[in-house]
Design a protein around this motif. Structure first.
Motif, PDB file in Angstrom:
ATOM      1  N   TRP A 161       0.720  -1.186   0.015  1.00 47.92           N
ATOM      2  CA  TRP A 161       0.140   0.111  -0.004  1.00 47.92           C
ATOM      3  C   TRP A 161       1.080   1.204  -0.104  1.00 47.92           C
ATOM      4  N   CYS A 162       2.306   1.098   0.298  1.00 46.32           N
ATOM      5  CA  CYS A 162       3.091   2.218   0.435  1.00 46.32           C
ATOM      6  C   CYS A 162       3.857   2.430  -0.906  1.00 46.32           C
ATOM      7  N   SER A 163       3.566   1.408  -1.943  1.00 41.86           N
ATOM      8  CA  SER A 163       4.327   1.203  -3.071  1.00 41.86           C
ATOM      9  C   SER A 163       3.788   2.316  -4.088  1.00 41.86           C
ATOM     10  N   ASN A 164       2.526   2.755  -4.014  1.00 48.43           N
ATOM     11  CA  ASN A 164       1.684   3.761  -4.883  1.00 48.43           C
ATOM     12  C   ASN A 164       1.569   2.914  -6.239  1.00 48.43           C
ATOM     13  N   SER A 165       1.421   1.678  -6.278  1.00 45.53           N
ATOM     14  CA  SER A 165       1.360   0.899  -7.616  1.00 45.53           C
ATOM     15  C   SER A 165       0.004   1.078  -8.011  1.00 45.53           C
ATOM     16  N   PRO A 166      -0.127   0.968  -9.367  1.00 42.59           N
ATOM     17  CA  PRO A 166      -1.515   1.276  -9.965  1.00 42.59           C
ATOM     18  C   PRO A 166      -2.213  -0.074  -9.700  1.00 42.59           C
ATOM     19  N   ALA A 167      -1.722  -1.146  -9.119  1.00 41.23           N
ATOM     20  CA  ALA A 167      -2.461  -2.299  -8.677  1.00 41.23           C
ATOM     21  C   ALA A 167      -3.253  -1.812  -7.397  1.00 41.23           C
ATOM     22  N   ALA A 168      -2.691  -0.940  -6.795  1.00 39.43           N
ATOM     23  CA  ALA A 168      -3.328  -0.658  -5.510  1.00 39.43           C
ATOM     24  C   ALA A 168      -4.860  -0.043  -6.005  1.00 39.43           C
ATOM     25  N   ALA A 169      -5.096   0.831  -6.784  1.00 39.66           N
ATOM     26  CA  ALA A 169      -6.154   1.257  -7.169  1.00 39.66           C
ATOM     27  C   ALA A 169      -7.110   0.150  -7.706  1.00 39.66           C
ATOM     28  N   LYS A 170      -6.540  -0.649  -8.573  1.00 40.90           N
ATOM     29  CA  LYS A 170      -7.433  -1.836  -9.175  1.00 40.90           C
ATOM     30  C   LYS A 170      -8.307  -2.623  -7.784  1.00 40.90           C
ATOM     31  N   ILE A 171      -7.303  -2.877  -6.749  1.00 36.61           N
ATOM     32  CA  ILE A 171      -7.733  -3.805  -5.599  1.00 36.61           C
ATOM     33  C   ILE A 171      -8.935  -2.559  -4.908  1.00 36.61           C
ATOM     34  N   GLN A 172      -8.600  -1.461  -4.946  1.00 40.21           N
ATOM     35  CA  GLN A 172      -9.393  -0.554  -4.172  1.00 40.21           C
ATOM     36  C   GLN A 172     -10.978  -0.601  -4.978  1.00 40.21           C
ATOM     37  N   GLU A 173     -10.915  -0.606  -6.399  1.00 42.46           N
ATOM     38  CA  GLU A 173     -12.382  -0.640  -7.143  1.00 42.46           C
ATOM     39  C   GLU A 173     -12.879  -1.818  -6.410  1.00 42.46           C
ATOM     40  N   LEU A 174     -12.444  -2.905  -6.394  1.00 43.86           N
ATOM     41  CA  LEU A 174     -12.941  -4.209  -6.266  1.00 43.86           C
ATOM     42  C   LEU A 174     -13.652  -4.363  -4.897  1.00 43.86           C
ATOM     43  N   LEU A 175     -12.985  -3.610  -3.930  1.00 47.46           N
ATOM     44  CA  LEU A 175     -13.392  -3.525  -2.415  1.00 47.46           C
ATOM     45  C   LEU A 175     -14.458  -2.776  -2.310  1.00 47.46           C
ATOM     46  N   VAL A 177     -17.113  -2.446  -4.411  1.00 49.78           N
ATOM     47  CA  VAL A 177     -18.232  -3.264  -4.849  1.00 49.78           C
ATOM     48  C   VAL A 177     -18.452  -4.270  -4.173  1.00 49.78           C
ATOM     49  N   GLY A 178     -17.900  -4.555  -2.955  1.00 46.89           N
ATOM     50  CA  GLY A 178     -17.940  -5.675  -2.184  1.00 46.89           C
ATOM     51  C   GLY A 178     -17.287  -6.972  -2.126  1.00 46.89           C
ATOM     52  N   VAL A 179     -16.460  -6.898  -3.079  1.00 47.70           N
ATOM     53  CA  VAL A 179     -15.266  -8.144  -3.042  1.00 47.70           C
ATOM     54  C   VAL A 179     -14.595  -8.027  -2.046  1.00 47.70           C
ATOM     55  N   ASN A 180     -14.325  -9.066  -1.076  1.00 44.88           N
ATOM     56  CA  ASN A 180     -13.440  -9.355  -0.088  1.00 44.88           C
ATOM     57  C   ASN A 180     -12.023  -9.139  -0.420  1.00 44.88           C
ATOM     58  N   SER A 181     -11.355  -8.763   0.675  1.00 43.26           N
ATOM     59  CA  SER A 181      -9.780  -8.468   0.326  1.00 43.26           C
ATOM     60  C   SER A 181      -9.001  -9.389  -0.252  1.00 43.26           C
ATOM     61  N   LEU A 182      -8.972 -10.698   0.437  1.00 38.65           N
ATOM     62  CA  LEU A 182      -8.410 -11.749  -0.363  1.00 38.65           C
ATOM     63  C   LEU A 182      -8.452 -12.118  -1.733  1.00 38.65           C
ATOM     64  N   ASP A 183     -10.032 -12.217  -1.980  1.00 40.55           N
ATOM     65  CA  ASP A 183     -10.348 -12.313  -3.358  1.00 40.55           C
ATOM     66  C   ASP A 183      -9.979 -11.014  -4.419  1.00 40.55           C
ATOM     67  N   ALA A 184      -9.977 -10.037  -3.715  1.00 42.38           N
ATOM     68  CA  ALA A 184      -9.528  -8.782  -4.807  1.00 42.38           C
ATOM     69  C   ALA A 184      -8.048  -8.678  -4.904  1.00 42.38           C
ATOM     70  N   GLU A 185      -7.180  -9.251  -4.044  1.00 37.68           N
ATOM     71  CA  GLU A 185      -5.809  -9.269  -4.131  1.00 37.68           C
ATOM     72  C   GLU A 185      -5.390 -10.357  -4.888  1.00 37.68           C
ATOM     73  N   LYS A 186      -6.265 -11.501  -4.891  1.00 36.10           N
ATOM     74  CA  LYS A 186      -5.848 -12.576  -5.968  1.00 36.10           C
ATOM     75  C   LYS A 186      -6.308 -12.231  -7.256  1.00 36.10           C
ATOM     76  N   ARG A 187      -7.169 -11.729  -7.562  1.00 37.10           N
ATOM     77  CA  ARG A 187      -7.834 -11.249  -8.868  1.00 37.10           C
ATOM     78  C   ARG A 187      -6.850 -10.402  -9.922  1.00 37.10           C
ATOM     79  N   PHE A 191      -1.868 -13.366  -6.007  1.00 35.80           N
ATOM     80  CA  PHE A 191      -1.388 -13.838  -5.026  1.00 35.80           C
ATOM     81  C   PHE A 191      -1.940 -12.821  -3.780  1.00 35.80           C
ATOM     82  N   THR A 192      -1.797 -13.191  -2.575  1.00 28.46           N
ATOM     83  CA  THR A 192      -2.285 -12.637  -1.604  1.00 28.46           C
ATOM     84  C   THR A 192      -1.321 -11.650  -0.986  1.00 28.46           C
ATOM     85  N   LEU A 193      -1.760 -10.444  -0.328  1.00 24.77           N
ATOM     86  CA  LEU A 193      -0.444  -9.739   0.256  1.00 24.77           C
ATOM     87  C   LEU A 193       0.178 -10.353   1.422  1.00 24.77           C
TER      88      LEU A 193
END
Length: 480
Positions: A161-175, A177-187, A191-193
């Motif tokens: 979360w401190c890396s400021n990676s574009p992937a962070a924004a993608k995970i937040q979008e999934l969160l 809309v109700g996707v749980n954190s583990l599933d969002a990370e894997k999608r 892999f999980t954090l």
């Protein structure tokens, strides 16, 4: 391994993510962590090596000394002005853990922190303080180890979360809309954090309780349970102080610690306030507000002090007082030398400082303690001989009674090929270290990195520090 020169380029595998975070985002922590654990794992290394590692980084040194002087870690309020004395008073284990924590936050706080990053940092610090305080209540042998294990158990989440990676924004979008954190990370990542944290842990070779807490979810080890429960506790506190999740945690901790549920709840409340203070001491001011909504100790971020504003005279006096205090008791020669070298290096604002020992045949000197010499480590000690045609600056200084101020323009013949190869061609001071008027070694210092000029006042102050070695060695010989 593919190098990601742009943060906009998303790593494609777990291994690439580890590489990116290590090399591009947290290189200081990677390097420091490895050196610290290497120093502690090697039975031949000790306080001297640990102090040298810390002193290579001025920011880390300043932050560590600030925390070492805080009431939380130094309730006796003994003033600590040198890393050497901090190690003596607080012990190597505690200093090691604090150094690791300081270097960790030094790395991540340089990133562009957003809400998720600050929340993860807050949770890490809060979990660490809760774990440490409960460990103290349980009579744990090393509550500091518990502190750092809880602090770094979710290093993967904090680093991501401190890396400021574009992937962070993608995970937040999934969160959202109700996707749980583990599933969002894997999608998004594949892999999980938590898995990322495990790989970072392996890469940094942290091991010990940190690794055990990361990997042993189902275990009877009380210390591992305490670390994992402290993390769970902080998550429950976010849900609510009257939540079922929190009550379940309190009950588990009561059973683990033999405290009553009321005692656990009281300790948790007090530890939450302490966590806010600790977060601010580590410099995590933005994150501290996520620890407690009820009581926030507002502390202004200290402005950076420029070199011209820094009170070097006060630091010199403080270090000289600590040296005097040390020689008035049971003298440890290594600690004395560390303090003096630290006084020269930090107190006189040198870039590179070196203590070298003269061999029995008096034909060579070898590095014993070095500050500012990143190339010098472990078995890679530099050695200078006096077998060249003509004398060099070190042996000239070794035989001088009151020290030698070497200048390339004035003493070109003393800058031999051996000196230029290992030290460069810089203005420097060389002072002999003597016992009964016979040299046993020398102290060398220069400003060969930033090329600031040396002054007659600098020469006088360094000379004064070197005389403290002479006094200490004399007293040591008299007493033994």
């Amino acid at each position: 391994m593919k190098r990601h020169d742009s943060l906009s380029t998303l790593p494609q595998s777990l291994e690439e993510w580890v590489y990116t975070l290590q090399v591009e985002k947290m290189p200081i922590f990677s390097h420091t962590a490895g050196q610290i654990y290497s120093a502690l794992d090697d039975n031949n290394k000790g306080a001297m090596e640990l102090a040298s590692i810390i002193l290579q980084d001025p920011n880390l040194t300043a932050k560590l000394l600030k925390i070492s002087n805080s009431p939380y870690y130094n309730p006796s309020r003994q003033k600590i002005g040198t890393v050497s004395r901090a190690i003596v008073i607080m012990g190597m284990q505690l200093i090691r853990e604090l150094t690791l924590a300081c270097s960790f936050f030094e790395s991540i706080l340089s990133s562009a922190n957003k809400e998720c990053a600050n929340r993860e940092i807050a949770k890490a610090i809060h979990s660490a303080v809760q774990a440490r305080e409960l460990a103290v209540s349980m009579g744990d042998k090393s509550p500091e180890e518990v502190f750092v294990a809880a602090l770094l158990m979710n290093v993967g989440k904090v680093a991501f979360w401190c890396s400021n990676s574009p992937a962070a924004a993608k995970i937040q979008e999934l969160l959202k809309v109700g996707v749980n954190s583990l599933d969002a990370e894997k999608r998004v990542l594949g892999f999980t954090l938590e898995e990322l944290g495990g790989k970072l842990n392996q890469s940094w070779r942290l091991g010990g309780l940190i690794e055990a807490a990361m990997t042993n979810k189902d275990t009877n080890d009380i210390r591992v349970k305490l670390v994992r429960l402290s993390e769970k506790l902080c998550g429950a506190l976010e849900i609510g102080e009257e939540s079922k999740e929190l009550m379940d945690c309190v009950q588990e901790l009561a059973g683990l610690s033999d405290l009553s549920k009321e005692q656990v709840k009281a300790k948790v409340s007090l530890s939450t306030l302490k966590a806010v203070e600790i977060a601010q001491q580590f410099g995590a001011h933005d994150a501290s507000k996520y620890i407690s909504k009820e009581s926030i100790a507002v502390t202004e971020i200290e402005p950076k002090i420029s070199e011209t504003q820094f009170d070097y005279k006060n630091l010199q006096l403080q270090i000289l007082q600590e040296i005097a205090l040390h020689v008035s008791g049971a003298i440890d020669i290594n600690i004395l030398l560390e303090m003096v070298l630290e006084g020269v290096h930090r107190g006189v604002n040198m870039d590179r400082t070196l203590f070298m020992i003269l061999n029995k045949n008096r034909t060579s000197v070898i590095e014993k303690i070095s500050l500012g010499w990143s190339k010098l480590s472990g078995s890679n000690k530099i050695q200078f001989t006096n077998e060249e045609s003509g004398r060099n600056i070190l042996f000239h200084g070794l035989e001088s009674k009151n020290g030698f101020w070497a200048k390339p323009q004035e003493h070109p013949s003393l800058y031999t090929a051996q000196i230029v190869k290992h030290m460069g061609k810089h203005e420097c001071f060389v002072f002999p270290v003597q016992i009964e008027m016979k040299p046993i070694g020398l102290i060398y210092c220069d400003r060969g990195v930033h090329h600031r000029p040396l002054t007659i006042e600098d020469f006088s102050i360094v000379n004064h520090f070197v005389k403290q070695v002479q006094i200490g060695l004399t007293l040591y010989r008299i007493r033994h």
